[in-house]
Scaffold this motif. Structure first.
Motif, mmCIF file in Angstrom:
data_model
loop_
_atom_site.group_PDB
_atom_site.id
_atom_site.type_symbol
_atom_site.label_atom_id
_atom_site.label_comp_id
_atom_site.label_asym_id
_atom_site.label_seq_id
_atom_site.Cartn_x
_atom_site.Cartn_y
_atom_site.Cartn_z
ATOM 1 N N THR A 64 0.859 -1.191 0.000
ATOM 2 C CA THR A 64 0.000 0.000 0.000
ATOM 3 C C THR A 64 0.885 1.228 0.000
ATOM 4 N N ASP A 65 0.279 2.387 -0.092
ATOM 5 C CA ASP A 65 0.997 3.664 -0.109
ATOM 6 C C ASP A 65 2.045 3.709 1.010
ATOM 7 N N THR A 66 3.268 4.106 0.652
ATOM 8 C CA THR A 66 4.349 4.173 1.646
ATOM 9 C C THR A 66 4.278 5.443 2.488
ATOM 10 N N LYS A 87 -3.815 2.409 2.562
ATOM 11 C CA LYS A 87 -3.619 3.821 2.946
ATOM 12 C C LYS A 87 -3.981 4.701 1.764
ATOM 13 N N SER A 88 -3.651 4.244 0.564
ATOM 14 C CA SER A 88 -4.220 4.773 -0.679
ATOM 15 C C SER A 88 -3.910 3.731 -1.737
ATOM 16 N N MET A 89 -4.622 3.806 -2.859
ATOM 17 C CA MET A 89 -4.423 2.808 -3.921
ATOM 18 C C MET A 89 -3.437 3.279 -4.989
ATOM 19 N N HIS A 92 -1.688 0.497 -6.916
ATOM 20 C CA HIS A 92 -2.675 -0.255 -7.714
ATOM 21 C C HIS A 92 -3.129 0.575 -8.919
ATOM 22 N N LYS A 93 -3.257 1.883 -8.724
ATOM 23 C CA LYS A 93 -3.654 2.748 -9.857
ATOM 24 C C LYS A 93 -2.594 2.662 -10.962
ATOM 25 N N GLN A 94 -1.346 2.816 -10.585
ATOM 26 C CA GLN A 94 -0.267 2.776 -11.591
ATOM 27 C C GLN A 94 -0.185 1.407 -12.257
ATOM 28 N N VAL A 112 -7.347 3.856 5.301
ATOM 29 C CA VAL A 112 -7.114 3.891 6.753
ATOM 30 C C VAL A 112 -5.719 4.443 6.989
ATOM 31 N N ARG A 113 -5.644 5.525 7.724
ATOM 32 C CA ARG A 113 -4.337 6.111 8.102
ATOM 33 C C ARG A 113 -4.395 6.459 9.579
ATOM 34 N N LEU A 114 -3.679 5.679 10.373
ATOM 35 C CA LEU A 114 -3.761 5.869 11.826
ATOM 36 C C LEU A 114 -2.864 7.033 12.235
ATOM 37 N N THR A 129 -12.704 8.428 2.925
ATOM 38 C CA THR A 129 -12.864 7.940 1.554
ATOM 39 C C THR A 129 -12.331 8.980 0.592
ATOM 40 N N GLN A 130 -11.523 8.529 -0.391
ATOM 41 C CA GLN A 130 -11.110 9.484 -1.421
ATOM 42 C C GLN A 130 -11.578 9.008 -2.794
ATOM 43 N N VAL A 131 -11.870 9.983 -3.649
ATOM 44 C CA VAL A 131 -12.165 9.687 -5.052
ATOM 45 C C VAL A 131 -10.826 9.792 -5.765
ATOM 46 N N ASP A 132 -10.277 8.623 -6.114
ATOM 47 C CA ASP A 132 -8.882 8.533 -6.536
ATOM 48 C C ASP A 132 -8.806 8.249 -8.036
ATOM 49 N N LEU A 133 -8.179 9.155 -8.768
ATOM 50 C CA LEU A 133 -8.185 9.151 -10.233
ATOM 51 C C LEU A 133 -6.766 8.961 -10.769
ATOM 52 N N PHE A 219 7.796 9.318 -2.899
ATOM 53 C CA PHE A 219 8.793 9.011 -3.937
ATOM 54 C C PHE A 219 8.154 8.881 -5.316
ATOM 55 N N TYR A 220 6.871 8.504 -5.338
ATOM 56 C CA TYR A 220 6.216 8.261 -6.633
ATOM 57 C C TYR A 220 5.768 9.547 -7.317
ATOM 58 N N ASP A 221 5.820 10.686 -6.629
ATOM 59 C CA ASP A 221 5.505 11.969 -7.268
ATOM 60 C C ASP A 221 6.736 12.439 -8.041
ATOM 61 N N LEU A 246 -7.380 17.867 -1.780
ATOM 62 C CA LEU A 246 -6.980 16.905 -2.819
ATOM 63 C C LEU A 246 -5.467 16.903 -2.899
ATOM 64 N N SER A 247 -4.907 15.737 -3.229
ATOM 65 C CA SER A 247 -3.474 15.738 -3.536
ATOM 66 C C SER A 247 -3.211 14.801 -4.706
ATOM 67 N N GLY A 248 -2.163 15.102 -5.429
ATOM 68 C CA GLY A 248 -1.828 14.265 -6.582
ATOM 69 C C GLY A 248 -0.514 14.682 -7.191
ATOM 70 N N GLY A 249 -0.210 14.067 -8.329
ATOM 71 C CA GLY A 249 1.042 14.404 -8.994
ATOM 72 C C GLY A 249 1.208 13.671 -10.312
ATOM 73 N N GLU A 250 2.165 14.151 -11.091
ATOM 74 C CA GLU A 250 2.690 13.333 -12.179
ATOM 75 C C GLU A 250 3.554 12.287 -11.484
ATOM 76 N N ARG A 251 3.689 11.120 -12.100
ATOM 77 C CA ARG A 251 4.372 10.028 -11.395
ATOM 78 C C ARG A 251 5.750 9.732 -11.936
ATOM 79 N N GLU A 252 6.619 9.272 -11.038
ATOM 80 C CA GLU A 252 7.840 8.605 -11.475
ATOM 81 C C GLU A 252 7.396 7.248 -12.004
HETATM 82 N N1 ASN Z 1 -4.384 9.788 -4.062
HETATM 83 C C1 ASN Z 1 -3.105 10.427 -3.963
HETATM 84 C C2 ASN Z 1 -2.526 10.628 -5.348
HETATM 85 O O1 ASN Z 1 -3.169 10.317 -6.323
HETATM 86 C C3 ASN Z 1 -2.157 9.627 -3.126
HETATM 87 C C4 ASN Z 1 -2.512 9.631 -1.668
HETATM 88 O O2 ASN Z 1 -3.661 9.672 -1.271
HETATM 89 N N2 ASN Z 1 -1.512 9.577 -0.808
HETATM 90 O O3 ASN Z 1 -1.431 11.150 -5.456
#
Ligand code: ASN
Length: 323
Positions: A64-66, A87-89, A92-94, A112-114, A129-133, A219-221, A246-252
Motif C-alpha cells: 500500500t501507499d508508503t 492507505k491509498s491505492m 494499484h492505480k499505476q 485507513v491512516r492511523l 474515503t477518497q475519489v482517486d483518479l 517518492f512516486y511523485d 486533494l493531492s496528486g502528482g505526475e508520477r515517477e
Molecule cells: N491519491 C493520492 C494521489 O493520487 C495519493 C494519496 O492519497 N496519498 O497522489
C-alpha cells in the motif's frame, strides 16, 4: 481490576456511549449526508460522461501507499501472508494502467491512516474515503482541467439538487460559485508571502479554491528534472480556511528514477519488489492523477467546523471509540 475501578471505567464508557448517540442524532446530519450523497452521484455522472472507468476498491493488499509521514502500522496476516490495510491505492492505480485496455480509472476508495492526534486538528479522520483518479499520459495540466471540470459539475449539481438541505443547514451557496480556472501557486511563493503556516493563511485569504504546486513528499511523485529539488505534484486548497482537499502528482515511472527517489526517502525496496520489477520491465506507464477527500469536500460544501461533523461515527484521532 477492583470493582470500584471497573465501575468507574464503565461510567466513563457510558458517557462515550451517550456522546456517540448524540453525535449521530444531530438534526443537521441527514442534510449533510444527503449533500454528500449528491456529491458522489454527480462524481459518478461526470466520470461516466468522461469515459473514466470505475474500479472497486482494494481494502487489504501486500503493498500500500508508503506515505512519507508517520502513521501507525495496521498490518494483518491472512493465509500466512502479510497484508496492509489500504492507505491509498496509488500503486494499484499505476499497476492497473499497465493494461493496454485501461486508460482512465477512478476508485471511490476507503483509506485507513492511523494518524497521531494533534491538538486543534480539524481536518483528519483516521478512516476516510477518497475519489482517486489516474490517467495515462496525463500531465499536471490534464489533471487540473479534469478536476476543475469535476468540481464545477459537482457544485452546479448540488446547488440545483440540494436547495432544501442548504436551507435546513442555514447556509448559502455563494462559496460554490466557481469561476475557474483556479489560480496556481507554488509552495515557495506562498511560504515567502505568509511564512510557515502558508497553507492555512493563503486558504483563509482566498474565496476560490486554488492549486498549490511543489511538495517534497512521496517518492512516486515526479521530480522536475529541469529543476531538481522541485516536484510536479500538487494539492487543491479549499478556500476560507478549509485547507487541503486533494493531492496528486505526475508520477515517477522509470526504473532508475523510482529507485533513486526510493533511496532518497529510505522507502522499503523489498516490499515493493514486484512494483519495481514492473518498472524495470518498462511496464509502468506514464501517468498522473489525484485523489480528493470526500468528507473534506462535504465539510467545505456544508461549511462545517470540523471534519468529524460530517461523519456518523467519530473517526477523529485521539478519541475513545466504542462503535
Ligand atoms: N491519491 C493520492 C494521489 O493520487 C495519493 C494519496 O492519497 N496519498 O497522489
Amino acid at each position: 481490576m477492583t470493582i470500584a475501578v471497573e465501575s468507574e471505567n464503565r461510567e466513563k464508557e457510558l458517557k462515550v456511549l451517550d456522546k456517540a448517540i448524540k453525535k449521530m442524532s444531530r438534526k443537521e446530519l441527514p442534510h449533510i449526508l444527503r449533500v454528500q450523497q449528491a456529491i458522489l452521484r454527480a462524481v459518478d455522472e461526470y466520470m461516466y460522461k468522461k469515459g473514466v472507468t470505475r474500479i472497486m476498491p482494494i481494502m487489504i493488499a501486500p503493498i500500500t501507499d508508503t506515505l512519507n509521514h508517520e502513521v501507525e502500522d495496521c498490518g494483518i496476516t491472512y493465509e500466512g501472508q502479510k497484508f496492509d490495510i489500504t492507505k491509498s491505492m496509488i500503486f494499484h492505480k499505476q499497476i492497473m494502467l499497465s493494461s493496454p485496455y485501461l486508460d482512465k480509472i477512478y476508485i471511490v476508495s476507503p483509506n485507513v491512516r492511523l494518524e497521531q492526534a494533534e491538538p486543534g486538528d480539524t481536518r483528519h479522520l483516521f478512516e476516510f474515503t477518497q475519489v482517486d483518479l489516474e490517467i495515462k499520459n496525463a500531465t499536471m495540466d490534464t489533471i487540473f482541467d479534469f478536476e476543475e471540470g469535476l468540481i464545477k459539475y459537482v457544485f452546479d449539481y448540488i446547488k440545483k439538487e440540494c436547495a432544501d438541505e442548504f436551507k435546513a443547514l442555514g447556509i448559502g451557496t455563494s462559496h460554490l460559485d466557481i469561476t475557474g480556472p483556479f489560480e496556481r501557486h507554488t509552495t515557495q511563493e506562498l511560504r515567502a508571502k505568509y511564512g510557515e503556516d502558508f497553507e492555512m493563511e493563503a486558504s483563509k485569504a482566498s474565496t476560490q479554491p486554488f492549486w498549490l504546486i511543489n511538495h517534497k513528499r512521496e517518492f512516486y511523485d515526479a521530480e522536475d528534472l529541469d529543476n531538481r529539488g522541485t516536484y510536479r505534484n500538487y494539492d487543491l486548497i479549499w478556500p476560507m480556511g478549509y485547507v487541503e482537499g486533494l493531492s496528486g502528482g505526475e508520477r515517477e515511472y522509470k526504473y532508475d528514477r523510482i529507485l533513486e527517489r526510493m533511496r532518497e526517502l529510505d522507502a522499503d525496496e523489498n516490499s515493493l519488489r514486484n512494483y519495481i520489477q514492473l518498472a524495470k520491465d518498462g511496464k509502468l506507464p506514464k501517468t498522473a492523477g489525484a485523489g480528493f477527500g470526500v468528507e473534506r469536500m462535504t465539510r467545505f460544501v456544508c461549511q462545517q467546523k470540523q471534519i468529524d461533523d460530517v461523519t456518523v461515527f467519530t473517526r477523529k484521532p485521539g478519541e475513545t471509540y466504542i462503535f
